[in-house]
Motif scaffolding. Structure first.
Motif, PDB file in Angstrom:
ATOM      1  N   ARG A  12       0.862  -1.196   0.000  1.00  0.00           N
ATOM      2  CA  ARG A  12       0.000   0.000   0.000  1.00  0.00           C
ATOM      3  C   ARG A  12       0.896   1.243   0.000  1.00  0.00           C
ATOM      4  NH1 ARG A  12      -5.241  -0.421   1.576  1.00  0.00           N
ATOM      5  NH2 ARG A  12      -5.186   1.453   2.841  1.00  0.00           N
ATOM      6  N   GLU A  40      -1.332  -1.215  -4.255  1.00  0.00           N
ATOM      7  CA  GLU A  40      -2.535  -0.432  -3.975  1.00  0.00           C
ATOM      8  C   GLU A  40      -2.103   0.996  -3.658  1.00  0.00           C
ATOM      9  OE1 GLU A  40      -5.185  -4.204  -2.391  1.00  0.00           O
ATOM     10  OE2 GLU A  40      -4.642  -2.659  -0.945  1.00  0.00           O
ATOM     11  N   VAL A  41      -2.519   1.906  -4.496  1.00  0.00           N
ATOM     12  CA  VAL A  41      -2.062   3.285  -4.402  1.00  0.00           C
ATOM     13  C   VAL A  41      -3.166   4.165  -3.838  1.00  0.00           C
ATOM     14  CG1 VAL A  41      -1.151   5.249  -5.678  1.00  0.00           C
ATOM     15  CG2 VAL A  41      -0.611   2.923  -6.434  1.00  0.00           C
ATOM     16  N   TYR A  43      -4.240   7.716  -3.540  1.00  0.00           N
ATOM     17  CA  TYR A  43      -3.893   8.995  -4.146  1.00  0.00           C
ATOM     18  C   TYR A  43      -4.746  10.088  -3.518  1.00  0.00           C
ATOM     19  CZ  TYR A  43      -2.964  12.624  -7.499  1.00  0.00           C
ATOM     20  OH  TYR A  43      -2.587  13.814  -8.053  1.00  0.00           O
ATOM     21  N   GLN A  59      -3.665   6.593   8.850  1.00  0.00           N
ATOM     22  CA  GLN A  59      -4.944   5.878   8.792  1.00  0.00           C
ATOM     23  C   GLN A  59      -4.926   4.786   7.729  1.00  0.00           C
ATOM     24  OE1 GLN A  59      -8.110   8.891   8.551  1.00  0.00           O
ATOM     25  NE2 GLN A  59      -6.935  10.152   9.971  1.00  0.00           N
ATOM     26  N   GLU A  60      -4.184   5.018   6.660  1.00  0.00           N
ATOM     27  CA  GLU A  60      -4.146   4.037   5.576  1.00  0.00           C
ATOM     28  C   GLU A  60      -3.098   2.958   5.820  1.00  0.00           C
ATOM     29  OE1 GLU A  60      -6.328   3.954   3.309  1.00  0.00           O
ATOM     30  OE2 GLU A  60      -7.158   5.966   3.072  1.00  0.00           O
TER      31      GLU A  60
ATOM     32  N   LEU B  85      -6.664   4.135  -5.436  1.00  0.00           N
ATOM     33  CA  LEU B  85      -7.753   4.452  -4.517  1.00  0.00           C
ATOM     34  C   LEU B  85      -7.768   5.967  -4.338  1.00  0.00           C
ATOM     35  CD1 LEU B  85      -6.793   1.617  -2.013  1.00  0.00           C
ATOM     36  CD2 LEU B  85      -8.415   1.476  -3.899  1.00  0.00           C
ATOM     37  N   GLY B  86      -8.730   6.616  -4.965  1.00  0.00           N
ATOM     38  CA  GLY B  86      -8.690   8.083  -5.016  1.00  0.00           C
ATOM     39  C   GLY B  86      -9.825   8.783  -4.308  1.00  0.00           C
ATOM     40  N   ARG B  88     -10.120   9.712  -1.354  1.00  0.00           N
ATOM     41  CA  ARG B  88      -9.690  10.726  -0.399  1.00  0.00           C
ATOM     42  C   ARG B  88      -9.624  12.125  -1.013  1.00  0.00           C
ATOM     43  NH1 ARG B  88      -6.931  10.367   4.504  1.00  0.00           N
ATOM     44  NH2 ARG B  88      -7.120   8.324   5.438  1.00  0.00           N
ATOM     45  N   ILE B 102     -10.458   7.593   8.092  1.00  0.00           N
ATOM     46  CA  ILE B 102     -10.761   7.239   6.704  1.00  0.00           C
ATOM     47  C   ILE B 102      -9.831   6.120   6.260  1.00  0.00           C
ATOM     48  CG2 ILE B 102     -10.949   8.056   4.315  1.00  0.00           C
ATOM     49  CD1 ILE B 102     -11.091  10.923   5.453  1.00  0.00           C
ATOM     50  N   ARG B 103     -10.400   5.101   5.652  1.00  0.00           N
ATOM     51  CA  ARG B 103      -9.576   4.012   5.151  1.00  0.00           C
ATOM     52  C   ARG B 103     -10.011   3.651   3.732  1.00  0.00           C
ATOM     53  NH1 ARG B 103      -5.364   0.803   7.437  1.00  0.00           N
ATOM     54  NH2 ARG B 103      -5.109  -0.935   6.012  1.00  0.00           N
ATOM     55  N   SER B 104      -9.057   3.639   2.811  1.00  0.00           N
ATOM     56  CA  SER B 104      -9.325   3.240   1.434  1.00  0.00           C
ATOM     57  C   SER B 104      -9.002   1.758   1.295  1.00  0.00           C
ATOM     58  CB  SER B 104      -8.452   4.037   0.464  1.00  0.00           C
ATOM     59  OG  SER B 104      -8.456   5.398   0.794  1.00  0.00           O
ATOM     60  N   ALA B 106      -8.982  -1.730  -1.455  1.00  0.00           N
ATOM     61  CA  ALA B 106      -9.191  -2.342  -2.766  1.00  0.00           C
ATOM     62  C   ALA B 106      -9.937  -3.658  -2.546  1.00  0.00           C
ATOM     63  CB  ALA B 106      -7.851  -2.600  -3.437  1.00  0.00           C
TER      64      ALA B 106
END
Lengths: 152, 334
Positions: A12, A40-41, A43, A59-60, B85-86, B88, B102-104, B106
């Protein structure tokens, strides 16, 4: 056909644009290249403050942070991102940078904790390779077990 | 349990996504404490403005003193397994809010068990104390419908001018909606989208309302919405999320749906939802076990036979299953 979660786990990567310039073509090219390399990007778009970038990275739970900057404010913004990541306990997450960064600024940025600076024209494969080699291994306790083994 | 830090929570979510046994162990401990948050699924066609709507709902919920977590699910590339993952981008002003997480995510393909991990991530965010948890998915396929179904309240977002998407919605997603939103309501065709949705609702629900009865107030709720079988009247609401217009009515409807669930309807829904969740987890486990036990050479040979049209895919699947059963007969039960 055994799958271990570790083997299937994509890296990620956060790609962000700190500062005030409005050009994100380079960032998007990198994002696509990393996606095409199976990553997994996340952006986050234009005009990010170091605080926003560090909050998103936290958070990510990303494996690396890539910053694209053309505004000339790299000497202040990039080290600030590194500092904030460290404060968040993410000091082991490599930060790499790209964009317009004069050669004479690179040693200072590296001393401040930027893992690598990629100038214009860097082959995308080089960046992909760099990320694969420099992301820290995940706390991989039990990474051999699949969910199924865990249930039995 | 003390409240986990965002760092701990973020790492737990990674563990859940990766099927890490340690994460599942933690989750088991947390499961008993969850159940307080309101889990809201937000789904709809690409371009309907889901992320912007979720961001607007979050801002409003924050101003009402609620803490909010957002899980934003996007598809992985079927070719490389990677993803961009855009979502945001539309949520930038929420990044630094202490009361927002916030969590993105896939979806990691059909075998990725996305519904399972999303359900677990919702439990983690719930147990971590967030009042409202939005799960945002592209309402395009079965996996996304499954994801939405782990929520207690499901908001389906549509926008004018997306062509055949109304048809897609009729085909499946509409039936899971508790609240329908027509976003980008300042665009041409908003009224048409409203009436198409209303008409579809009237068809799919037992008590038809007075469809197509639009008053002059452009952003007013359509009167006499259809009711679903359990007595909840599905509102059709208009929003312009970029301006915040109509967002309050959506958040109110979400809160009203929670009240409706709390007044009794929720118990049955929860039972159905958990039964569904157990079923999809069982399906994932069975499929995973099967894929681990099937001999790759045999698997490829059968696929080849299908490509050559010597074998129907159903018979290929049956052959694989038969091989598994024979295997099971030979090995003693653990």
């Amino acid at each position: 056909m055994t799958q271990t979660p570790e083997a299937a786990r994509p890296l990620r990567i956060l790609i962000a644009k700190p500062g005030l310039d409005g050009h994100d073509r380079g960032a998007k090219v990198i994002a696509r290249a990393l996606r095409d390399a199976g990553m997994e990007v996340i952006y986050t778009g234009l005009r990010q403050t170091p605080e926003m970038i560090a909050a998103a990275a936290l958070q990510e739970d990303v494996d690396a942070v890539g910053l694209s900057i053309l505004s000339g404010a790299h000497n202040t913004l990039l080290p600030r991102v590194v500092e904030l990541l460290r404060q968040n306990g993410m000091g082991d997450v490599p930060v790499f940078a790209g964009g317009i960064i004069p050669d004479e600024d690179v040693p200072g940025l590296k001393a401040a904790g930027i893992a690598e600076v990629f100038g214009p024209g860097t082959p995308l494969s080089e960046i992909v390779q760099f990320i694969r080699e420099h992301t820290p291994p995940r706390h991989a306790v039990g990474h051999q077990s699949s969910i199924i083994n865990h249930q039995s | 349990m003390s409240r986990p830090s965002k760092r701990e929570l973020a790492r737990l979510i990674t563990g859940i996504e990766n099927g890490d046994p340690n994460a599942l162990r933690t989750l088991r401990e947390w499961y008993g404490r969850a159940g307080r948050a309101h889990i809201v699924g937000v789904t709809g066609a690409p371009g309907s403005g889901k992320s912007t709507l979720v961001a607007a709902l979050t801002r409003l919920a924050r101003s009402r003193g609620q803490t909010v977590a957002i899980v934003s699910v996007d598809p992985s590339s079927p070719f490389t397994g990677g993803a961009i993952l855009g979502d945001r981008i539309r949520m930038r002003e929420l990044f630094e809010d202490e009361g927002v997480f916030i969590r993105s995510m896939a979806n990691r393909g059909a075998l990725g068990g996305i519904a399972r991990s999303t359900a677990d991530i919702a439990v983690a965010l719930d147990a971590a104390g967030y009042d409202l948890v939005f799960i945002e998915t592209v309402g395009a396929g079965q996996a996304e419908v499954e994801v939405a179904r782990v929520a207690e309240t499901i908001v389906v977002v549509e926008a004018p001018g997306l062509g055949d998407d109304i048809q897609a919605i009729k085909a499946g997603i509409l039936e899971i909606a508790d609240i329908l939103v027509v976003n980008k309501a300042d665009r041409e065709g908003a009224e048409r989208t409203m009436s198409a949705l209303q008409a579809a609702l009237d068809l799919s629900t037992p008590s038809a309302g007075t469809a197509g009865h639009h008053g002059p107030g452009a952003l007013r709720r359509v009167e006499a919405p259809a009711a679903n079988a359990a007595g909840w009247r599905i509102p059709v609401l208009k929003t312009i999320a970029t301006e915040g217009t109509g967002v309050e009515a959506v958040l109110d409807a979400i809160a009203r749906h929670r009240q409706y669930l709390d007044q009794g309807a929720g118990a049955q829904r929860r039972a159905q939802r958990l039964e569904y969740e157990v079923t999809i987890r069982l399906r994932d486990l069975l499929l995973k076990r099967a894929m681990q036990q099937i001999e790759p050479a045999r698997y490829r040979a059968l696929i080849e036979a299908c490509i050559a049209r010597e074998l129907h895919p159903q018979d290929a699947a049956q052959a694989l299953l038969n091989a598994l059963s024979r295997e099971a007969d030979r090995t003693p039960v653990e």
